[in-house]
Scaffold this motif. Structure first.
Motif, mmCIF file in Angstrom:
data_model
loop_
_atom_site.group_PDB
_atom_site.id
_atom_site.type_symbol
_atom_site.label_atom_id
_atom_site.label_comp_id
_atom_site.label_asym_id
_atom_site.label_seq_id
_atom_site.Cartn_x
_atom_site.Cartn_y
_atom_site.Cartn_z
ATOM 1 N N GLY A 595 3.985 -17.362 -24.731
ATOM 2 C CA GLY A 595 3.467 -18.155 -23.622
ATOM 3 C C GLY A 595 2.939 -17.341 -22.468
ATOM 4 O O GLY A 595 2.518 -17.899 -21.454
ATOM 5 N N ALA A 596 2.944 -15.982 -22.580
ATOM 6 C CA ALA A 596 2.443 -15.126 -21.511
ATOM 7 C C ALA A 596 1.097 -14.540 -21.902
ATOM 8 O O ALA A 596 0.668 -14.633 -23.059
ATOM 9 C CB ALA A 596 3.446 -14.009 -21.215
ATOM 10 N N GLN A 597 0.415 -13.935 -20.947
ATOM 11 C CA GLN A 597 -0.911 -13.368 -21.188
ATOM 12 C C GLN A 597 -0.913 -11.894 -20.830
ATOM 13 O O GLN A 597 -0.372 -11.487 -19.804
ATOM 14 C CB GLN A 597 -1.967 -14.108 -20.348
ATOM 15 N N GLU A 598 -1.549 -11.094 -21.700
ATOM 16 C CA GLU A 598 -1.653 -9.666 -21.448
ATOM 17 C C GLU A 598 -3.012 -9.340 -20.838
ATOM 18 O O GLU A 598 -4.048 -9.807 -21.317
ATOM 19 C CB GLU A 598 -1.462 -8.876 -22.753
ATOM 20 N N ILE A 599 -3.003 -8.541 -19.761
ATOM 21 C CA ILE A 599 -4.238 -8.090 -19.121
ATOM 22 C C ILE A 599 -4.149 -6.573 -18.942
ATOM 23 O O ILE A 599 -3.133 -5.957 -19.306
ATOM 24 C CB ILE A 599 -4.465 -8.771 -17.757
ATOM 25 N N ARG A 600 -5.173 -5.999 -18.386
ATOM 26 C CA ARG A 600 -5.187 -4.554 -18.161
ATOM 27 C C ARG A 600 -5.680 -4.271 -16.738
ATOM 28 O O ARG A 600 -6.647 -4.867 -16.269
ATOM 29 C CB ARG A 600 -6.103 -3.866 -19.168
ATOM 30 N N VAL A 601 -4.991 -3.357 -16.079
ATOM 31 C CA VAL A 601 -5.359 -2.937 -14.727
ATOM 32 C C VAL A 601 -5.427 -1.418 -14.721
ATOM 33 O O VAL A 601 -4.601 -0.753 -15.351
ATOM 34 C CB VAL A 601 -4.340 -3.437 -13.685
ATOM 35 N N ALA A 602 -6.417 -0.872 -14.032
ATOM 36 C CA ALA A 602 -6.569 0.584 -14.004
ATOM 37 C C ALA A 602 -7.069 1.029 -12.638
ATOM 38 O O ALA A 602 -7.597 0.228 -11.855
ATOM 39 C CB ALA A 602 -7.537 1.046 -15.093
ATOM 40 N N VAL A 603 -6.877 2.310 -12.363
ATOM 41 C CA VAL A 603 -7.468 2.956 -11.196
ATOM 42 C C VAL A 603 -8.245 4.157 -11.696
ATOM 43 O O VAL A 603 -7.714 4.977 -12.457
ATOM 44 C CB VAL A 603 -6.393 3.419 -10.191
ATOM 45 N N VAL A 678 -2.003 3.619 -4.309
ATOM 46 C CA VAL A 678 -3.163 4.516 -4.394
ATOM 47 C C VAL A 678 -3.473 5.144 -3.036
ATOM 48 O O VAL A 678 -3.793 6.339 -2.941
ATOM 49 C CB VAL A 678 -4.390 3.736 -4.925
ATOM 50 N N ILE A 679 -3.370 4.354 -1.982
ATOM 51 C CA ILE A 679 -3.671 4.856 -0.637
ATOM 52 C C ILE A 679 -2.652 5.913 -0.212
ATOM 53 O O ILE A 679 -3.001 6.967 0.322
ATOM 54 C CB ILE A 679 -3.682 3.693 0.376
ATOM 55 N N ASP A 680 -1.374 5.641 -0.460
ATOM 56 C CA ASP A 680 -0.304 6.509 0.037
ATOM 57 C C ASP A 680 -0.129 7.783 -0.782
ATOM 58 O O ASP A 680 0.454 8.745 -0.282
ATOM 59 C CB ASP A 680 1.023 5.751 0.054
ATOM 60 N N CYS A 681 -0.596 7.788 -2.021
ATOM 61 C CA CYS A 681 -0.289 8.895 -2.935
ATOM 62 C C CYS A 681 -1.572 9.579 -3.414
ATOM 63 O O CYS A 681 -2.105 9.243 -4.485
ATOM 64 C CB CYS A 681 0.515 8.388 -4.127
ATOM 65 N N PRO A 682 -2.093 10.540 -2.652
ATOM 66 C CA PRO A 682 -3.318 11.233 -3.064
ATOM 67 C C PRO A 682 -3.134 12.097 -4.302
ATOM 68 O O PRO A 682 -4.111 12.579 -4.859
ATOM 69 C CB PRO A 682 -3.652 12.088 -1.835
ATOM 70 N N GLU A 683 -1.872 12.293 -4.738
ATOM 71 C CA GLU A 683 -1.625 13.066 -5.956
ATOM 72 C C GLU A 683 -2.180 12.369 -7.199
ATOM 73 O O GLU A 683 -2.474 13.017 -8.209
ATOM 74 C CB GLU A 683 -0.115 13.275 -6.155
ATOM 75 N N ILE A 684 -2.327 11.039 -7.133
ATOM 76 C CA ILE A 684 -2.743 10.263 -8.308
ATOM 77 C C ILE A 684 -4.251 10.362 -8.504
ATOM 78 O O ILE A 684 -5.037 9.972 -7.633
ATOM 79 C CB ILE A 684 -2.321 8.792 -8.167
ATOM 80 N N ALA A 685 -4.661 10.869 -9.665
ATOM 81 C CA ALA A 685 -6.085 10.958 -10.000
ATOM 82 C C ALA A 685 -6.565 9.674 -10.672
ATOM 83 O O ALA A 685 -7.663 9.191 -10.400
ATOM 84 C CB ALA A 685 -6.336 12.153 -10.914
ATOM 85 N N SER A 686 -5.762 9.122 -11.565
ATOM 86 C CA SER A 686 -6.106 7.868 -12.235
ATOM 87 C C SER A 686 -4.827 7.212 -12.716
ATOM 88 O O SER A 686 -3.771 7.856 -12.785
ATOM 89 C CB SER A 686 -7.056 8.107 -13.418
ATOM 90 N N LEU A 687 -4.946 5.948 -13.043
ATOM 91 C CA LEU A 687 -3.763 5.181 -13.435
ATOM 92 C C LEU A 687 -4.199 4.085 -14.395
ATOM 93 O O LEU A 687 -5.216 3.437 -14.166
ATOM 94 C CB LEU A 687 -3.126 4.594 -12.176
ATOM 95 N N ASP A 688 -3.444 3.882 -15.465
ATOM 96 C CA ASP A 688 -3.781 2.865 -16.465
ATOM 97 C C ASP A 688 -2.546 2.033 -16.757
ATOM 98 O O ASP A 688 -1.511 2.558 -17.181
ATOM 99 C CB ASP A 688 -4.288 3.533 -17.743
#
Length: 897
Positions: A595-603, A678-688
């Motif tokens: 009954g749930a739905q899977e989506i995808r979010v990335a940076v 994302v704003i607080d952590c400049p160490e992050i290059a990308s996120l999936d």
């Protein structure tokens, strides 16, 4: 950036043409002809050692021989000669030069420095500005100035056009002249090595001669300056953008054209939307949009009525309207009765209003008048197909005459489509001359109307009051950064779910229960502890997509299945990739997905605009910027909601109406939390985040991949839009001992700021606004609370009430010119909190802020009646002077001393 030197570009009193020529087909010859033909009233001074006169105008042998310093110079020589000319002009005192030459970056001198770099260095040294190189030049019709290589001049009008492409310039110019559409400014940026879009937007946004701005963009250089300038200008006038490089191949070609950085087209789209601009996809749409801008008033609403003498074109128009997300008008009883009395019994009886194939000028005019008299539509599209009964030109003339005198002509926008060629050409020409938008096809007319609608929606979005993220959601940026830096120090550049979970938890994001096992026995022990069913996933720094190597096994029900799956996964991965380093496996508690739905979010990290957030359906073939909606951080709840609506509207995200499925509020909270991360952590290059399980209000990140930058150098300019500067928050105490918070204003402060403004006494409002002023509207207050921290600042003082609610006690704000030379401030303190030192605290904070911002001066005005404000300013170091004529007190502070 200097708006002062741009005055010499837009208001030159004298012009020098370096490399002027009498030889046909030479740039110096074309420029001279165009300048003389344009009727420029100031001195035109050709510079050339070859001729005594050019086009009958006395020539000068060199720049030093000029009788006066030119405000503007046009350099028409070969690339290798430009640096020396720029140096001489700059030393001579010229403030702006247009460079026609191309290939300057490829022209290298004996010292190994290219001509473009040399020219920029000389110009910067002496404070001169450059337009180009590779510029067609510019046309200012109101000044009679045509300093361009164009084949024709421009008509005078209220639209400004700025383009990186010379070919697009000449195409638009040719079309506009044919349509009778004029321009306030027509500027070819060329390679935009110095003067760029941002400065021109700042100037044109303030230019009283310009009511709308059109841009052709290949690439953007200064993302934050561009978006700040665009947002400021878009609040006052529409900005239309056509951007090349929608395909990968087109992007590459655009880079070769202007040498700019290649960015992702979907991210560009998100940036344009965020700044309140309107993007069009091609020249046809651009021309249609120009037609609308040139002749239309601002839309009051989105309802479109369609009137036609033929059913087919009306159906095409209605299809285009509804598929584009538009709104069709509905006839009310009164309007229906009036039309029914006028039209044949066979009329359609609804919108679209088919008035019959035999409709003549009289019927067209009478029916249109009924619609304009009513309140059923915000715009009316009038269609006409060729007919032997109704002469197309007679109908156009009769309609135009009626529209020009109708009292609602500025409330209801009229658009027309006279289909056909020979029989309709003269009618369309008449509409052009009458200032009524006209289009060749029904679809084109509706497309132009939807541009107006989209622009209106963008403007409304800029005025939305965003909802704050729920206060009970924890945010511990310090903890997240400690974990990220620890991982980076250990040499890790990829963090998967079990390592990333603690970082995500610091921002209130929920992940699935995840554990690492370095052997089979450990995997079984973990599974027994967390409970079945579980999933087993390979853990390897060399494998980014586990499914590609069959490194995932799901729904394992007992210890035997876990042990078998662990061994098989490791053996299988080793067989497929013998060089892969296998650290062990991840053991995850299986999520209940029924009954749930899977989506995808990335940076992703776009090379032009920096971090961008993506939302879509996901899948193994997911192409992020094609299959996802894109938004730029920072996001708040309103912007997150807009992003979700865009994703649903464009089918990047599908609401599958599952029993649990998508919950708008919970999804927006998750996106806003991710934006904060994302704003607080400049160490992050990308996120999936793939997948994200949406089960109603429960949003869980099932699988996470965080990639870190190789280098952890701080980059405050990595974000295209400057986020809320939390570091400027400051606690203070009033004279009576009450604690307060001094902080920058936020968009969600709008309701409380409106209450604060309304709380001011009549006397305080009189002093604040220099006269009697009615109460602020929501739209006005939205402009005051949704500020761009990159170019303005407003501090408010807030205090907690006994019931825990926050109240605004005072506010101070200052807007700064684009040159960062002077900030002008204004301040107000709640009437019942005056005398507690609040004004001093606010003004001291503003002074400190602009000193740190390297601003040169801070100034303000107050009325003679407000002597207490003047006294406070004097005590803090302002120079106070009295303007007896204007009855104002001026306060000035030199922040550099």
């Amino acid at each position: 950036m200097s708006q002062r030197t741009l005055n010499s570009l837009f208001n030159p009193k004298s012009i020098a043409i370096i490399g002027a020529s009498n030889a046909d087909r030479k740039a110096g010859n074309v420029i001279m002809k165009n300048l003389l033909a344009g009727g420029f009233s100031g001195p035109i001074m050709p510079v050339t050692p070859k001729y005594q006169a050019v086009q009958g105008v006395l020539a000068y042998q060199n720049i030093e021989a000029l009788p006066l310093i030119p405000d503007l110079a046009v350099i028409c020589t070969a690339a290798h000669r430009v640096p020396a000319i720029v140096e001489t002009l700059a030393q001579f005192g010229c403030k702006v030069a247009i460079i026609n030459a191309s290939g300057m970056a490829q022209e290298i001198d004996s010292s190994g420095i290219d001509c473009l770099t040399q020219s920029k260095q000389y110009a910067k040294k002496y404070g001169m500005r450059l337009l180009g190189p590779n510029s067609l030049g510019m046309i200012l019709p109101t000044h009679g100035l045509n300093a361009s290589l164009a084949h024709t001049s421009a008509l005078s009008g209220k639209i400004a056009f700025v383009s990186q492409s010379a070919a697009i310039c000449t195409t638009v110019l040719d079309w506009a002249n044919n349509k009778g559409i004029g321009f306030s400014s027509f500027i070819s940026l060329g390679d935009a090595t110095d003067i760029d879009f941002d400065e021109l937007l700042d100037y044109l946004g303030r230019d009283s001669k310009t009511s709308a701005i059109m841009l052709y963009i290949d690439s953007i250089n200064e993302k934050r300056h561009f978006l700040s300038a665009a947002r400021a200008a878009a609040r006052n006038k529409p900005i239309l953008v056509i951007k090349s490089g929608r395909s990968v191949e087109g992007t590459t070609a655009a880079k070769l054209h202007t040498g700019g950085v290649v960015g992702n087209d979907a991210v560009y789209e998100a940036a344009f939307r965020r700044a309140g601009m309107l993007r069009v996809n091609d020249l046809i749409e651009l021309f249609a949009a120009v037609e609308t801008l040139a002749h239309s008033s601002a839309l009051q609403g989105e309802r479109l009525a369609i009137m036609t003498n033929g059913g087919g074109p009306a159906v095409l128009a209605l299809d285009e309207l509804m598929l584009g997300g538009g709104k069709s008008s509905e006839l009310d009883t009164q309007t229906y009765d009036k039309l029914n009395a006028l039209l044949p019994s066979t009329w359609s009886g609804q919108n679209p209003i088919d008035i019959g194939g035999d409709a003549d000028a009289s019927r067209y005019t009478a029916a249109l008048k009924i619609l304009m008299d009513s309140d059923i539509a915000d715009a009316i599209l009038v269609l006409h197909s060729p007919s032997a009964i109704g002469d197309s030109v007679d109908i156009a003339k009769a309609m135009s005459a009626m529209i020009s005198t109708h009292p609602n002509r500025n409330r209801v926008n009229i658009l027309t489509n006279w289909s056909g060629e020979d029989s309709s050409y003269l009618a369309r020409k008449h509409f052009n001359q009458a200032g009524i938008p006209t289009y060749r096809t029904p679809e084109g007319a509706v497309g132009a109307f939807m541009h107006m609608v989209e622009y209106r929606r963008n403007q409304k979005l800029l005025q939305e009051v965003p909802q704050s993220i729920p206060v009970d959601i924890p945010t511990d940026s310090q903890r997240a950064r400690e974990l990220l830096q620890k991982a980076h120090g250990a040499g890790k550049r990829i963090l998967e779910t079990h390592e990333a979970s603690q970082i995500l938890h610091a921002y209130g994001l929920k992940t699935i229960d995840t554990h690492f096992a370095d052997n089979t026995e450990a995997a079984v022990a973990i599974a027994n502890r967390i409970g079945y069913p579980v999933a087993i996933k390979v853990q390897s720094p060399d494998i980014h997509h586990k499914s590609d190597v069959h490194g995932v096994m799901l729904n394992l029900a007992n210890a035997e299945e876990v042990a078998s799956a662990t061994d098989k996964i490791i053996d299988r991965v080793k067989g497929l990739n013998e060089h892969a380093r296998i650290e062990g496996v991840i053991v995850q508690k299986m999520a209940l997905t029924a009954g749930a739905q899977e989506i995808r979010v990335a940076v992703i990290n776009d090379p032009v605009f920096g971090p961008a957030i993506l939302l879509g359906e996901g899948g193994s073939e997911w192409e992020p910027t094609k299959d996802a909606a894109v938004a730029l951080p920072p996001l708040n709840m309103t912007l997150a909601r807009y992003m979700v609506i865009q994703a649903l509207k464009t089918n990047k995200l599908k609401d599958r109406h599952l029993p649990l499925g998508l919950d708008m509020h919970s999804l927006c909270v998750m996106l806003t939390q991710l934006s904060h991360l994302v704003i607080d952590c400049p160490e992050i290059a990308s996120l999936d985040l793939n997948p994200v399980l949406c089960a109603g209000v429960d949003v869980t990140l099932l699988d996470v991949n965080i990639q870190l930058h190789d280098c952890l150098e701080e980059n405050n300019n990595r974000l295209a839009i400057q986020p809320y500067p939390k570091e400027l928050e400051q606690r203070a105490v009033l004279k009576n001992g009450d604690p307060i918070m001094l902080r920058p204003i936020l968009p969600e402060d709008e309701p409380k700021h409106l209450a604060f403004d309304n709380s001011l006494s009549d006397e305080d409002r009189y002093k604040r606004y220099f006269g009697v002023r009615s109460k602020m509207t929501h739209e006005e207050m939205a402009v005051l609370t949704q500020i761009d921290y990159a170019r303005e600042m407003a501090f408010i003082a807030t205090a907690k009430q006994d019931d825990g609610d926050e109240i605004t006690l005072g506010a101070i704000r200052a807007s700064i010119d684009p040159d960062n030379t002077e900030a002008e401030f204004a301040m107000a303190v709640r009437s019942d909190h005056q005398g507690q030192g609040l004004g001093r605290l606010l003004l001291e904070k503003l002074i400190t802020y602009y000193k740190q911002n390297d601003t040169e001066r801070l100034s303000g005005f107050t009325m003679f009646e407000n002597r207490s404000m003047a006294s406070l300013a004097k005590r803090l170091g302002f120079t106070v002077t009295f303007d007896m004529e204007e009855q104002l007190i001026r306060m000035d502070m030199d922040l550099k001393q």
